[in-house]
Motif scaffolding. Structure first.
Motif, PDB file in Angstrom:
ATOM      1  N   ALA A 265       0.815  -3.153   7.040  1.00  0.00           N
ATOM      2  CA  ALA A 265       0.417  -1.846   7.690  1.00  0.00           C
ATOM      3  C   ALA A 265      -0.923  -1.594   7.140  1.00  0.00           C
ATOM      4  O   ALA A 265      -1.268  -2.116   6.123  1.00  0.00           O
ATOM      5  N   SER A 266      -1.788  -0.879   7.930  1.00  0.00           N
ATOM      6  CA  SER A 266      -3.059  -0.506   7.407  1.00  0.00           C
ATOM      7  C   SER A 266      -3.578   0.873   8.271  1.00  0.00           C
ATOM      8  O   SER A 266      -2.887   1.332   9.103  1.00  0.00           O
TER       9      SER A 266
ATOM     10  N   ASN B 220      -2.748   7.342  -1.842  1.00  0.00           N
ATOM     11  CA  ASN B 220      -2.044   7.684  -3.068  1.00  0.00           C
ATOM     12  C   ASN B 220      -0.415   8.026  -2.621  1.00  0.00           C
ATOM     13  O   ASN B 220       0.525   7.500  -3.581  1.00  0.00           O
ATOM     14  N   ALA B 221      -0.405   8.407  -1.520  1.00  0.00           N
ATOM     15  CA  ALA B 221       0.826   8.738  -1.136  1.00  0.00           C
ATOM     16  C   ALA B 221       1.827   7.408  -0.776  1.00  0.00           C
ATOM     17  O   ALA B 221       2.860   7.204  -1.242  1.00  0.00           O
ATOM     18  N   MET B 222       1.054   6.450  -0.143  1.00  0.00           N
ATOM     19  CA  MET B 222       1.474   5.183   0.235  1.00  0.00           C
ATOM     20  C   MET B 222       1.926   4.448  -1.084  1.00  0.00           C
ATOM     21  O   MET B 222       2.945   3.774  -1.174  1.00  0.00           O
ATOM     22  N   ASP B 223       1.011   4.457  -1.921  1.00  0.00           N
ATOM     23  CA  ASP B 223       1.384   3.743  -3.286  1.00  0.00           C
ATOM     24  C   ASP B 223       2.532   3.981  -3.988  1.00  0.00           C
ATOM     25  O   ASP B 223       3.530   3.278  -4.489  1.00  0.00           O
ATOM     26  N   VAL B 224       2.878   5.459  -3.850  1.00  0.00           N
ATOM     27  CA  VAL B 224       4.220   5.998  -4.489  1.00  0.00           C
ATOM     28  C   VAL B 224       5.291   5.358  -3.696  1.00  0.00           C
ATOM     29  O   VAL B 224       6.408   5.255  -4.046  1.00  0.00           O
TER      30      VAL B 224
ATOM     31  N   TYR C  49       0.250  -2.082   2.260  1.00  0.00           N
ATOM     32  CA  TYR C  49      -0.565  -1.311   3.216  1.00  0.00           C
ATOM     33  C   TYR C  49      -1.833  -1.140   2.760  1.00  0.00           C
ATOM     34  O   TYR C  49      -2.351  -1.145   1.509  1.00  0.00           O
ATOM     35  N   LYS C  50      -2.678  -1.499   3.638  1.00  0.00           N
ATOM     36  CA  LYS C  50      -4.348  -1.719   3.479  1.00  0.00           C
ATOM     37  C   LYS C  50      -5.026  -0.468   4.066  1.00  0.00           C
ATOM     38  O   LYS C  50      -5.128  -0.234   4.883  1.00  0.00           O
ATOM     39  N   PRO C  51      -5.709   0.390   3.036  1.00  0.00           N
ATOM     40  CA  PRO C  51      -6.396   1.766   3.431  1.00  0.00           C
ATOM     41  C   PRO C  51      -7.712   1.246   4.031  1.00  0.00           C
ATOM     42  O   PRO C  51      -8.845   1.697   3.535  1.00  0.00           O
ATOM     43  N   THR C  52      -7.488   0.737   5.253  1.00  0.00           N
ATOM     44  CA  THR C  52      -8.867   0.356   5.887  1.00  0.00           C
ATOM     45  C   THR C  52      -9.577   1.416   6.805  1.00  0.00           C
ATOM     46  O   THR C  52     -10.672   1.283   7.087  1.00  0.00           O
TER      47      THR C  52
END
Length: 373
Positions: free
Chosen positions: A57-58, A65-69, A85-88
């Motif tokens: 996903a990206s 930071n929410a996705m990391d948790v 998840y890539k924060p592109t």
């Protein structure tokens, strides 16, 4: 009267999660009928695990930071699923989803009509829909040693980011901060270089709350003159932290995580409003669901003057197919999104400077996730 407030900044509890291994993902709408590979469905620590393999996903960097948790917690319970998840940025994330490269995308701006139409080619017998999952304030961080409390209104912010106000001792800033010792330091305004939902929401606020000062149409791509650009919320935050006189916009956790003070908004209420999750929640609670069918797009009220409501907010949507999701990734996609929308998943947001979705909104999100096919 001197503004009495304290920036509530604290270090983030979550670090970035590294995900190893090859990433293999078939696009939405695949004709593959292999199912989820025979993985058994199970529940661990209130997380219902289903499916296996890799999910790619990206999109939105505001929700990184929410996705990391979420990813850390989910993978601790569901070891058979790897999520990357890539924060592109919102724009890039939506395009990758529309190209069938990802299981879902994160975006701080709901799909546009043309994107919905395009999604029908990827989502067989369906279309892409927006699920509001993460909320929070857009913090305007600044680097001005000696100035701990700073209040700005929408008009002044618009002029700063349009290069109309160029020094920190400008009369407009002094008027809003009569007790502050403002230096003559040159303002360095940083904006996003990439297509960004944070930019879209930031400019929607300026355009709505200060239409005479901000003449540009809200968009993911920065349109104003001057200023300096940086990639992603992390890039803007890094530049603000490193450059005296700098100012920039990013999601609140980037201010908290970098110990960057944030501007309070003079909205016309009794007191300027701080950028906090509680104050953002008050503004998000005024939003209306305007999406059609299973789409849950929200319309935010950027002009609220309610006491304690911080109107410069964004909502991050997870974009998925309502029907036509790839059968081999659908079980894990639903399982992960169910956790993110769950009481535990939403509670985790409040602990890292995000605003959980109001109950009446997140309950509809949960029901919609259950029906994904």
């Amino acid at each position: 009267m001197k503004l009495q407030r304290t920036n509530r900044l604290r270090a983030l509890a979550a670090g970035a999660l590294a995900v190893s291994g090859a990433l293999v993902l078939t696009a939405c709408g695949s004709d593959d009928n292999t199912g989820n590979g025979g993985a058994a469905e199970k529940a661990v620590n209130n997380i219902k695990c289903d499916g296996q393999g890799n999910l790619l996903a990206s999109g939105s960097s505001a929700q990184k930071n929410a996705m990391d948790v979420w990813v850390r917690n989910y993978q601790a319970a569901c070891e058979q699923t790897q999520i990357n998840y890539k924060p592109t940025g919102s724009g890039a994330g939506v395009q990758e989803f529309l190209q069938g490269k990802t299981a879902f995308a994160g975006t701080d701006s709901a799909l546009e009509p043309g994107e919905v139409k395009q999604s029908k080619k990827v989502c067989k017998k369906g279309q892409g829909i927006d699920l509001p999952m993460v909320g929070g304030p857009i913090a305007v961080g600044y680097n001005l040693p000696g100035v701990e409390d700073l209040a700005l209104d929408a008009e002044t912010l618009a002029k700063i980011f349009d290069s109309k106000i160029k020094t920190w001792d400008d009369p407009a800033i002094k008027k809003l901060n009569p007790d502050a010792d403002l230096p003559s330091t040159k303002i360095q305004a940083f904006h996003r270089s990439d297509d960004s939902g944070t930019t879209d929401n930031f400019t929607k606020y300026l355009n709505s709350a200060a239409p005479d000062a901000w003449k540009y149409e809200p968009a993911k791509k920065w349109a104003a003159k001057g200023g300096q650009s940086a990639s992603g919320s992390s890039g803007v935050a890094t530049n603000v932290k490193q450059n005296e006189g700098a100012i920039g916009y990013f999601e609140l956790s980037y201010a908290s995580g970098n110990n960057i003070p944030a501007v309070a908004l003079d909205t016309g209420a009794g007191e300027p409003v701080e950028a906090t999750t509680a104050n953002a929640s008050k503004a998000i609670a005024e939003a209306e669901i305007v999406g059609k069918g299973k789409d849950l797009t929200l319309e935010l009220n950027y002009q609220t003057k309610a006491e304690g409501a911080y109107p410069m907010v964004l909502v991050t949507y997870e974009v998925v197919c309502d029907t036509g999701n790839a059968k081999e990734t659908l079980p894990a996609t639903k399982s992960f999104l169910k956790y993110a929308a769950s009481e535990d998943g939403q509670k985790a947001l409040a602990e890292i400077d995000y605003a959980p979705m109001p109950d009446e909104i997140i309950s509809k999100v949960r029901k919609t996730i259950d029906g994904l096919a």
